[in-house]
Design a protein around this motif. Structure first.
Motif, PDB file in Angstrom:
ATOM      1  N   ARG A   1      11.070  19.810  24.431  1.00 13.69           N
ATOM      2  CA  ARG A   1      12.000  20.684  23.718  1.00 13.69           C
ATOM      3  C   ARG A   1      12.509  21.797  24.631  1.00 13.69           C
ATOM      4  N   LEU A   2      11.605  22.396  25.382  1.00 11.67           N
ATOM      5  CA  LEU A   2      12.001  23.475  26.289  1.00 11.67           C
ATOM      6  C   LEU A   2      12.945  22.959  27.373  1.00 11.67           C
ATOM      7  N   ALA A   3      12.611  21.815  27.948  1.00 11.22           N
ATOM      8  CA  ALA A   3      13.491  21.232  28.982  1.00 11.22           C
ATOM      9  C   ALA A   3      14.860  20.913  28.398  1.00 11.22           C
ATOM     10  N   TYR A   4      14.883  20.390  27.173  1.00 17.04           N
ATOM     11  CA  TYR A   4      16.164  20.069  26.525  1.00 17.04           C
ATOM     12  C   TYR A   4      17.019  21.317  26.347  1.00 17.04           C
ATOM     13  N   LEU A   5      16.429  22.417  25.870  1.00 14.99           N
ATOM     14  CA  LEU A   5      17.195  23.648  25.651  1.00 14.99           C
ATOM     15  C   LEU A   5      17.733  24.208  26.964  1.00 14.99           C
ATOM     16  N   LEU A   6      16.939  24.135  28.017  1.00 12.39           N
ATOM     17  CA  LEU A   6      17.371  24.671  29.309  1.00 12.39           C
ATOM     18  C   LEU A   6      18.528  23.879  29.897  1.00 12.39           C
TER      19      LEU A   6
ATOM     20  N   LEU B   1      12.043  29.347  36.123  1.00 13.86           N
ATOM     21  CA  LEU B   1      11.119  29.714  35.055  1.00 13.86           C
ATOM     22  C   LEU B   1       9.670  29.633  35.490  1.00 13.86           C
ATOM     23  N   ARG B   2       8.887  30.460  34.799  1.00 14.63           N
ATOM     24  CA  ARG B   2       7.432  30.417  34.940  1.00 14.63           C
ATOM     25  C   ARG B   2       6.857  30.303  33.538  1.00 14.63           C
ATOM     26  N   VAL B   3       5.982  29.348  33.333  1.00 15.39           N
ATOM     27  CA  VAL B   3       5.434  29.085  32.006  1.00 15.39           C
ATOM     28  C   VAL B   3       3.921  29.217  32.054  1.00 15.39           C
ATOM     29  N   SER B   4       3.377  29.946  31.104  1.00 14.65           N
ATOM     30  CA  SER B   4       1.925  30.022  30.968  1.00 14.65           C
ATOM     31  C   SER B   4       1.568  29.612  29.543  1.00 14.65           C
ATOM     32  N   ALA B   5       0.585  28.760  29.410  1.00  7.66           N
ATOM     33  CA  ALA B   5       0.255  28.175  28.108  1.00  7.66           C
ATOM     34  C   ALA B   5      -1.063  28.719  27.600  1.00  7.66           C
TER      35      ALA B   5
ATOM     36  N   LEU C   1       7.118  32.401  28.336  1.00  8.20           N
ATOM     37  CA  LEU C   1       8.160  31.958  29.259  1.00  8.20           C
ATOM     38  C   LEU C   1       8.758  33.170  29.966  1.00  8.20           C
ATOM     39  N   GLU C   2       8.799  33.079  31.275  1.00  8.82           N
ATOM     40  CA  GLU C   2       9.363  34.157  32.090  1.00  8.82           C
ATOM     41  C   GLU C   2      10.356  33.568  33.088  1.00  8.82           C
TER      42      GLU C   2
ATOM     43  N   PHE D   1       3.158  27.335  15.933  1.00  5.98           N
ATOM     44  CA  PHE D   1       3.095  27.476  17.377  1.00  5.98           C
ATOM     45  C   PHE D   1       3.818  28.770  17.765  1.00  5.98           C
ATOM     46  N   ARG D   2       3.636  29.184  19.005  1.00  2.00           N
ATOM     47  CA  ARG D   2       4.260  30.429  19.427  1.00  2.00           C
ATOM     48  C   ARG D   2       4.969  30.265  20.764  1.00  2.00           C
ATOM     49  N   LEU D   3       6.198  30.753  20.813  1.00  2.00           N
ATOM     50  CA  LEU D   3       6.942  30.877  22.067  1.00  2.00           C
ATOM     51  C   LEU D   3       7.247  32.359  22.261  1.00  2.00           C
ATOM     52  N   ARG D   4       6.835  32.888  23.360  1.00  2.00           N
ATOM     53  CA  ARG D   4       7.086  34.307  23.654  1.00  2.00           C
ATOM     54  C   ARG D   4       7.884  34.422  24.936  1.00  2.00           C
ATOM     55  N   LEU D   5       9.017  35.150  24.847  1.00  2.00           N
ATOM     56  CA  LEU D   5       9.852  35.390  26.015  1.00  2.00           C
ATOM     57  C   LEU D   5       9.425  36.687  26.671  1.00  2.00           C
TER      58      LEU D   5
END
Length: 507
Positions: A443-448, A460-464, A471-472, A501-505
């Motif tokens: 989903r993230l790759a699709y949006l980007l 981007l830098r992603v920490s899970a 997402l930074e 779920f949580r996505l934080r920018l």
């Protein structure tokens, strides 16, 4: 989840194994590989008669389940010491038909100690053809291969090693015996009806197969080999199954009034209870396709599974070719799909450890999903992910087990819009969490890449973490310069929040 496939060491001698959970018998084959050579070193076979254990509602009766699990425990002992990536177990017709199969499937995997893949009929046909024709060369290249199992019959026409026509038909020695000779009585009228019913079942393919033609017919598996042994034992043929020999076998069987009276010396004891049904199926096939002579082969599905597994271990995975063919058929934008796949891999590399994802396996599925996520656009743009899911869920994808195909379809369904958790309900429990995590990556790759900007490489830098990810963007003001992406990510945070779920920018 499926075992990770590590490439074979071409210089080392290694063991591989195939388990075939057929409707009549379970088979185990262990082979030793040394370079290009494959040597069978062990075989086990048990007449489990899984199909005979189904009730009218397609539920497996306790006695049949107990027979199957006891057999798989014995097979599991033989498989100890062989790495899981070098073992492949497949379930066929009866496993496909089982209702409320999750409990039995889980128990069967625990007994065997390995994952069991339930494969579609056409995938079974492909593997049968590969097992029978491997190493036969290209002389008389048009081959008709016929495999009569306990619950289904596979018919394949191919040239050389390549299948051209494939069908799996609901005809088998167990189910046909149950249908026409359930009380054990054999009469000419019953046999005639059983033979005619087999021909009726084949009517839909008769014209296409006769038109395609063949140079040689090869029969495989226990039903065909059992009939062949009886013919040879009676000296009605010195090599093959001929029409004359087949008709004489029919006449011989009709001299027995009941199934328990079948006492041919050249027929294995465990074959006798289902012999008459299998004979009627083969006679119907001879009638339908006008066959006069049939060769026989000792090799069948299990050998095909071994050769297919060796291909995967040598980075010749037929699933890659199947995905590429479907992408071409539906006019997928390959450049966009490749960009999506590359970004998904970059994200996976950053989160795989935190999310306990198998990196190689996840990379495979994310790559396939990226290539096929837009096949539904061939129908309409609105809600195309639902159409993509339907297409992938119901197409014949060579090399994929039914579970593999459902995993792929679920990923594609979840790649955009509402995070529809209900699509995970049909997946084995072991797959649910990995699919959720992989879907979040896709989903993230699709949006980007929604803008389809050529050569875009989001910084981007992603920490899970357990609940989601942060997402930074490492390039200053990158997100401000891409307002559509920013709006999409804010909306995505809402979608994921509804799915807990949580996505934080990060700023």
């Amino acid at each position: 989840m499926s075992a990770v496939l590590r490439p074979l060491d071409a210089s080392a001698t290694q063991e591989v194994a195939a388990v075939d959970l057929g409707s009549n018998s379970f088979h185990l084959l262990v082979a030793r590989t040394n370079g290009a050579d494959v040597q069978v070193i062990d075989r086990l076979r048990e007449p489990v008669r899984l199909a005979a254990g189904l009730d009218a509602d397609k539920r497996l009766q306790p006695e049949a389940a107990q027979r199957a699990l006891a057999c798989l425990q014995r097979f599991g002992q033989r498989l100890r010491g062989i790495p899981p990536e070098r073992v492949r177990a497949v379930g066929t017709n009866t496993m496909r038909k089982l209702r409320q199969s999750r409990d039995f499937h889980a128990a069967a995997e625990a007994a065997l100690g390995h994952e069991i893949e339930v494969i579609a009929g056409l995938e079974e046909a492909r593997l049968v053809y590969g097992g029978v024709t491997h190493g036969l060369g290209r002389e008389r290249p048009r081959r008709l291969v016929i495999d009569i199992g306990g619950g289904s019959t596979e018919l394949i026409i191919g040239r050389g090693v390549r299948p051209r026509l494939m069908e799996s038909v609901s005809l088998g020695c167990v189910v046909h015996t149950q249908r026409f000779f359930d009380d054990g009585e054999i009469t000419p009228a019953r046999f005639k009806r059983a033979r005619l019913a087999a021909r009726v079942e084949l009517e839909f393919l008769e014209r296409a197969y006769r038109k395609a033609g063949w140079d040689v017919v090869i029969g495989s598996s226990g039903t065909v080999r059992g009939i062949w042994r009886v013919i040879l034992g009676q000296r009605w043929s010195d090599q093959h199954i001929t029409r004359d020999g087949l008709e004489r076998t029919v006449e011989l069987v009709l001299t027995r009034r009941r199934i328990e009276d079948i006492d041919f010396a050249d027929l294995r004891e465990d074959r006798r209870p289902v012999f008459v049904g299998g004979l009627a199926v083969l006679a119907g096939i001879f009638d339908s396709l006008g066959i006069e002579t049939m060769e026989t082969s000792e090799r069948a599905l299990r050998e095909g599974v071994v050769y297919d597994l060796l291909g995967r271990l040598s980075n010749r995975d037929v699933r890659d070719a199947a995905v590429a063919a479907m992408a071409e058929r539906y006019g997928v934008d390959r450049r966009h799909a490749s960009a999506l796949s590359r970004t998904a891999e970059r994200i996976l590399d950053q989160v795989a450890r935190s999310w306990a994802l198998d990196g190689k396996l996840a990379r495979q599925f994310l790559g396939w999903a990226a290539q096929l996520h837009e096949v539904g656009l061939a129908i309409t743009h609105n809600g195309y992910q639902k159409h993509s899911h339907y297409i992938l869920r119901n197409s014949d994808l060579q090399g994929f087990s039914l579970t593999d195909q459902r995993v792929l379809a679920a990923l594609v369904r979840l790649h955009r819009g509402r995070f529809a958790l209900e699509v995970l309900d049909e997946l084995p429990t072991i797959w649910v969490e990995p699919v959720k995590r992989m879907a979040m990556i896709l989903r993230l790759a699709y949006l980007l890449h929604r803008s389809r900007t050529p050569d875009l490489k989001p910084p981007l830098r992603v920490s899970a973490n357990r609940r989601g990810y942060e997402l930074e963007f490492t390039q200053k003001r990158w997100l401000e310069q891409h307002p559509l992406t920013q709006a999409d990510l804010e909306r995505e945070a809402e979608y994921l929040d509804r799915a807990q779920f949580r996505l934080r920018l990060l700023p």
